[in-house]
Design a protein around this motif. Sequence first.
Motif, PDB file in Angstrom:
ATOM      1  N   ARG A   6       0.663  -1.527   0.294  1.00  0.00           N
ATOM      2  CA  ARG A   6       0.258   0.060   0.038  1.00  0.00           C
ATOM      3  C   ARG A   6       0.835   0.603   0.288  1.00  0.00           C
ATOM      4  O   ARG A   6       1.866   1.449   0.766  1.00  0.00           O
ATOM      5  CB  ARG A   6      -0.930  -0.071   1.459  1.00  0.00           C
ATOM      6  CG  ARG A   6      -1.943   1.550   1.387  1.00  0.00           C
ATOM      7  CD  ARG A   6      -2.703   1.255   1.928  1.00  0.00           C
ATOM      8  NE  ARG A   6      -3.883   2.252   2.027  1.00  0.00           N
ATOM      9  CZ  ARG A   6      -5.293   2.286   2.413  1.00  0.00           C
ATOM     10  NH1 ARG A   6      -5.820   0.617   3.131  1.00  0.00           N
ATOM     11  NH2 ARG A   6      -5.848   2.695   2.343  1.00  0.00           N
ATOM     12  N   CYS A  38      -1.689   1.246  -4.655  1.00  0.00           N
ATOM     13  CA  CYS A  38      -1.090  -0.239  -4.987  1.00  0.00           C
ATOM     14  C   CYS A  38       0.778   0.286  -5.524  1.00  0.00           C
ATOM     15  O   CYS A  38       0.579   0.727  -6.607  1.00  0.00           O
ATOM     16  CB  CYS A  38      -1.183  -1.521  -5.334  1.00  0.00           C
ATOM     17  SG  CYS A  38      -0.498  -2.729  -5.170  1.00  0.00           S
ATOM     18  N   CYS A  54      -5.418  -3.401  -1.043  1.00  0.00           N
ATOM     19  CA  CYS A  54      -5.710  -1.741  -1.596  1.00  0.00           C
ATOM     20  C   CYS A  54      -6.454  -1.802  -1.891  1.00  0.00           C
ATOM     21  O   CYS A  54      -7.059  -2.168  -3.320  1.00  0.00           O
ATOM     22  CB  CYS A  54      -4.431  -1.844  -2.155  1.00  0.00           C
ATOM     23  SG  CYS A  54      -2.069  -2.286  -1.390  1.00  0.00           S
TER      24      CYS A  54
END
Length: 64
Positions: A6, A38, A54
């Motif tokens: 992330r 991401c 993410c």
Amino acid sequence: MQNSHRITLNDLLKQEGRSFEEMAEAVLFGDENALALCDEQCEVEPDGTCPHGCPSFLRAAGII
């Protein structure tokens, strides 16, 4: 557990070289897929998450 893939919304905006508004408009009113927060540059549904877990930038911002 922290997601190692992330990235922040600010990091994504810098990476893309566009404003949040430009990216949101391209997804909501255009034909672009949403980007996930991401480091693998995953594209997702506006309300989705990528295989790395993410969220889309719109979901993370609370728009969707």
